[in-house]
Scaffold this motif. Structure first.
Motif, short mmCIF file in Angstrom:
data_model
loop_
_atom_site.label_atom_id
_atom_site.label_comp_id
_atom_site.label_asym_id
_atom_site.label_seq_id
_atom_site.Cartn_x
_atom_site.Cartn_y
_atom_site.Cartn_z
N MET A 56 0.84 -1.18 0.00
CA MET A 56 0.00 0.00 0.00
C MET A 56 0.89 1.25 0.00
SD MET A 56 -2.89 0.96 2.71
CE MET A 56 -3.16 2.64 3.11
N LYS A 57 0.60 2.16 -0.91
CA LYS A 57 1.36 3.39 -1.00
C LYS A 57 0.84 4.41 0.00
CE LYS A 57 2.51 3.25 -5.86
NZ LYS A 57 2.41 4.00 -7.13
N LEU A 58 1.75 5.10 0.65
CA LEU A 58 1.35 6.16 1.56
C LEU A 58 1.09 7.46 0.80
CD1 LEU A 58 3.74 5.59 4.57
CD2 LEU A 58 1.34 4.99 4.38
N ILE A 59 1.97 7.77 -0.17
CA ILE A 59 1.85 8.98 -0.95
C ILE A 59 1.61 8.60 -2.41
CG2 ILE A 59 3.02 11.06 -1.74
CD1 ILE A 59 4.53 11.08 0.88
N SER A 60 0.58 9.19 -3.01
CA SER A 60 0.28 8.93 -4.41
C SER A 60 -0.09 10.24 -5.11
CB SER A 60 -0.86 7.92 -4.55
OG SER A 60 -2.03 8.44 -3.98
N ILE A 61 -0.11 10.21 -6.42
CA ILE A 61 -0.48 11.37 -7.22
C ILE A 61 -1.67 11.00 -8.08
CG2 ILE A 61 0.27 12.94 -9.02
CD1 ILE A 61 3.08 12.69 -7.90
N LYS A 62 -2.69 11.86 -8.07
CA LYS A 62 -3.92 11.58 -8.80
C LYS A 62 -4.23 12.74 -9.74
CE LYS A 62 -8.78 10.52 -8.13
NZ LYS A 62 -9.87 10.46 -7.18
N ARG A 63 -4.71 12.40 -10.93
CA ARG A 63 -5.11 13.39 -11.92
C ARG A 63 -6.64 13.33 -12.06
NH1 ARG A 63 -1.90 14.76 -16.93
NH2 ARG A 63 -0.41 13.59 -15.71
N GLU A 64 -7.28 14.48 -11.95
CA GLU A 64 -8.74 14.54 -12.00
C GLU A 64 -9.17 15.68 -12.92
OE1 GLU A 64 -12.46 15.32 -8.94
OE2 GLU A 64 -10.42 15.47 -8.22
N THR A 65 -10.13 15.41 -13.79
CA THR A 65 -10.64 16.42 -14.72
C THR A 65 -12.10 16.69 -14.41
OG1 THR A 65 -9.14 15.65 -16.44
CG2 THR A 65 -10.98 16.98 -17.15
N LYS A 66 -12.45 17.98 -14.32
CA LYS A 66 -13.84 18.35 -14.09
C LYS A 66 -14.14 19.67 -14.80
CE LYS A 66 -12.78 20.24 -9.54
NZ LYS A 66 -13.11 20.21 -8.14
N PRO A 67 -15.39 19.86 -15.25
CA PRO A 67 -15.74 21.10 -15.94
C PRO A 67 -15.87 22.26 -14.97
CG PRO A 67 -17.62 19.65 -15.82
CD PRO A 67 -16.46 18.89 -15.25
N GLU A 68 -15.38 23.44 -15.39
CA GLU A 68 -15.47 24.65 -14.56
C GLU A 68 -15.79 25.84 -15.44
OE1 GLU A 68 -12.06 25.60 -12.25
OE2 GLU A 68 -12.30 23.88 -10.94
N GLY A 69 -16.42 26.83 -14.84
CA GLY A 69 -16.68 28.08 -15.53
C GLY A 69 -15.47 28.99 -15.42
N ARG A 70 -15.03 29.56 -16.54
CA ARG A 70 -13.88 30.45 -16.57
C ARG A 70 -14.26 31.73 -17.29
NH1 ARG A 70 -9.46 29.21 -13.37
NH2 ARG A 70 -9.79 27.05 -12.82
N PHE A 71 -13.48 32.78 -17.06
CA PHE A 71 -13.69 34.05 -17.74
C PHE A 71 -12.37 34.52 -18.31
CE2 PHE A 71 -13.74 38.63 -17.98
CZ PHE A 71 -14.90 38.85 -18.69
N THR A 72 -12.35 34.81 -19.60
CA THR A 72 -11.17 35.40 -20.25
C THR A 72 -11.61 36.72 -20.89
OG1 THR A 72 -11.58 34.19 -22.29
CG2 THR A 72 -10.09 33.18 -20.72
#
Length: 63
Positions: A1-17
């Protein structure tokens, strides 16, 4: 079992440019986890309408 891991997550968000105005885009977060509990965001980026990858520091959150 890993104590430290890295996770990638994608989710939609509202942005303003300033050039395009308000838009809804997919934002990918890369988070560091300790025992499956996220505690630090390493990087976040988004894909533009034209397919290029940009850092999320370039735009503000939509109000």
């Amino acid at each position: 079992m890993k104590l430290i891991s890295i996770k990638r997550e994608t989710k939609p968000e509202g942005r303003f440019t300033p050039k395009m105005g308000s838009l809804l885009t997919n934002v990918t977060y890369i988070k560091k986890q300790f025992l499956s509990i996220p505690y630090k965001t390493l990087h976040k980026y988004r894909e533009t309408y034209y397919g290029e990858i940009k850092d999320c520091e370039d735009c503000n959150l939509a109000h």
